[in-house]
Design a protein around this motif. Structure first.
Motif, PDB file in Angstrom:
ATOM      1  N   THR A  23      -6.642   2.102   2.835  1.00 32.77           N
ATOM      2  CA  THR A  23      -6.005   3.662   3.531  1.00 32.77           C
ATOM      3  C   THR A  23      -6.809   3.728   5.055  1.00 32.77           C
ATOM      4  O   THR A  23      -5.782   3.793   6.300  1.00 32.77           O
ATOM      5  CB  THR A  23      -6.771   4.733   2.899  1.00 32.77           C
ATOM      6  N   ARG A  24      -7.775   2.664   5.227  1.00 32.62           N
ATOM      7  CA  ARG A  24      -8.273   2.625   6.496  1.00 32.62           C
ATOM      8  C   ARG A  24      -7.970   1.170   7.038  1.00 32.62           C
ATOM      9  O   ARG A  24      -7.349   1.605   8.206  1.00 32.62           O
ATOM     10  CB  ARG A  24      -9.721   2.712   6.860  1.00 32.62           C
ATOM     11  N   GLN A  25      -8.004   0.609   6.290  1.00 33.64           N
ATOM     12  CA  GLN A  25      -7.428  -0.605   6.960  1.00 33.64           C
ATOM     13  C   GLN A  25      -5.749  -1.002   6.957  1.00 33.64           C
ATOM     14  O   GLN A  25      -5.076  -2.058   7.793  1.00 33.64           O
ATOM     15  CB  GLN A  25      -7.874  -2.029   6.053  1.00 33.64           C
ATOM     16  N   HIS A  59       0.838  -1.018   0.176  1.00 32.63           N
ATOM     17  CA  HIS A  59      -0.390   0.071   0.174  1.00 32.63           C
ATOM     18  C   HIS A  59       0.592   1.318  -0.141  1.00 32.63           C
ATOM     19  O   HIS A  59       1.546   1.142   1.261  1.00 32.63           O
ATOM     20  CB  HIS A  59      -1.043  -0.036   1.335  1.00 32.63           C
ATOM     21  N   ARG A  90     -20.574   2.451   0.763  1.00 31.82           N
ATOM     22  CA  ARG A  90     -19.035   2.609   1.619  1.00 31.82           C
ATOM     23  C   ARG A  90     -20.769   3.928   2.263  1.00 31.82           C
ATOM     24  O   ARG A  90     -20.616   4.934   2.614  1.00 31.82           O
ATOM     25  CB  ARG A  90     -18.862   4.122   0.735  1.00 31.82           C
ATOM     26  N   GLN A 102     -20.109  -3.032   2.739  1.00 25.78           N
ATOM     27  CA  GLN A 102     -20.200  -2.332   2.276  1.00 25.78           C
ATOM     28  C   GLN A 102     -20.241  -1.785   1.321  1.00 25.78           C
ATOM     29  O   GLN A 102     -19.774  -0.425   1.251  1.00 25.78           O
ATOM     30  CB  GLN A 102     -19.870  -1.465   3.957  1.00 25.78           C
ATOM     31  N   ALA A 118     -11.390  -0.613  -1.161  1.00 20.44           N
ATOM     32  CA  ALA A 118     -12.024   0.367  -0.861  1.00 20.44           C
ATOM     33  C   ALA A 118     -12.001   0.809   0.313  1.00 20.44           C
ATOM     34  O   ALA A 118     -11.907   2.045   0.766  1.00 20.44           O
ATOM     35  CB  ALA A 118     -13.933   0.606  -0.817  1.00 20.44           C
ATOM     36  N   TYR A 119     -11.858   0.412   1.777  1.00 19.34           N
ATOM     37  CA  TYR A 119     -11.056   0.721   3.133  1.00 19.34           C
ATOM     38  C   TYR A 119      -9.357   0.320   2.986  1.00 19.34           C
ATOM     39  O   TYR A 119      -9.339   0.464   4.528  1.00 19.34           O
ATOM     40  CB  TYR A 119     -11.782  -0.319   3.924  1.00 19.34           C
ATOM     41  N   GLY A 142     -13.981  -4.918  -1.196  1.00 20.91           N
ATOM     42  CA  GLY A 142     -13.972  -4.666   0.038  1.00 20.91           C
ATOM     43  C   GLY A 142     -12.583  -3.943   0.698  1.00 20.91           C
ATOM     44  O   GLY A 142     -12.216  -3.052   0.693  1.00 20.91           O
ATOM     45  N   GLU A 143     -11.633  -4.673   0.498  1.00 19.31           N
ATOM     46  CA  GLU A 143     -10.096  -4.258   0.689  1.00 19.31           C
ATOM     47  C   GLU A 143      -9.947  -3.256   0.022  1.00 19.31           C
ATOM     48  O   GLU A 143      -9.241  -2.324   0.820  1.00 19.31           O
ATOM     49  CB  GLU A 143      -9.214  -5.246   0.572  1.00 19.31           C
TER      50      GLU A 143
END
Length: 244
Positions: A47-49, A6, A158, A155, A44-45, A41-42
């Protein structure tokens, strides 16, 4: 070792970089990764995960080069797998899609009916598998009949989900809403899925495939909902990664 990591500054937040070789614990096997699958899902999220420099991803295929020391085993596409598995189990599947094009091929996978959105469904359903969230999960929960259950898998919208439980009480009937969580070990479930693949009873639905240096291209197409099924990246044989 080279890996897909990432990088917030890179296209789609992904780039190939040199990383430290993995060290497997006693309960892990060392796998020579030959292909990975990107998940909506990986991405889309991401930066969060994941922190910058971390290796994302949980779907991979390869060859075991060293077994676990303690002897334990290595053990949009989601919706298309769900249709097949539910149909195999004997369910009458209604597949809800975002557009007519997104529904192509679902009838052949076992869907008894393919609908755009949920507006056309008037009869109660027994179960709901939802990976969109937001208003769609709200609507879907309202379609459940007595004893029905809704599983929130993802989700993709979002959007947060709001459910008016007072309205549900007025409607009457017992229904449940649960958040789907992956539990370990994966062995029995993976063995079942692989057996279905080997028998030709499960179609992996690969909608995009290419070399891993095209990861940003695949990620952008996946997030834009332009890929039906899974996006697969082929990796050179020198890359290894520990898999639980």
């Amino acid at each position: 070792m080279r890996a897909l990591v990432h990088d917030p500054a890179a296209p789609a937040g992904l780039r190939i970089a040199d990383t430290e070789p993995p060290v497997a614990t006693d309960s892990q096997v060392l796998v020579e990764i030959q292909a990975v699958s990107l998940n909506f899902g990986e991405l889309a999220y991401l930066t969060r995960q994941r922190r910058p420099g971390e290796v994302p991803g949980c779907d991979a295929a390869g060859i075991v080069v060293r077994p676990a020391a303690d002897g334990s085993g290595a053990s949009g596409g989601v919706g298309r797998f769900a249709v097949q598995l539910a149909a195999h189990a004997g369910a009458e599947v209604i597949a809800s899609v975002g557009s007519t094009a997104r529904g192509d091929g679902l009838a052949e996978l076992g869907a008894a009916e393919v609908v755009v959105g949920l507006g056309g469904i008037i009869e109660p359903v027994f179960g709901l598998l939802d990976n969109v969230g937001g208003n769609q999960l709200t609507e879907g929960f309202g379609l459940l009949g007595d004893g029905g259950i809704a599983l929130s898998i993802g989700q993709a919208s979002r959007e947060a989900t709001t459910i008016d439980f007072e309205r549900e009480r007025v409607r009457g009937g017992l229904k449940r809403l649960e958040s789907f969580v992956v539990h370990k070990p994966f062995g029995p479930d993976l063995a079942y899925l692989v057996s279905l693949l080997a028998k030709g009873r499960l179609d992996p639905q690969i909608g995009w495939r290419g070399p891993w240096d095209h990861a940003p291209e695949a990620a952008t197409a996946l997030l834009g909902r332009h890929i039906p099924g899974k996006a697969v990246l082929d990796i050179g044989p020198t890359t290894v990664n520990p898999q639980l």
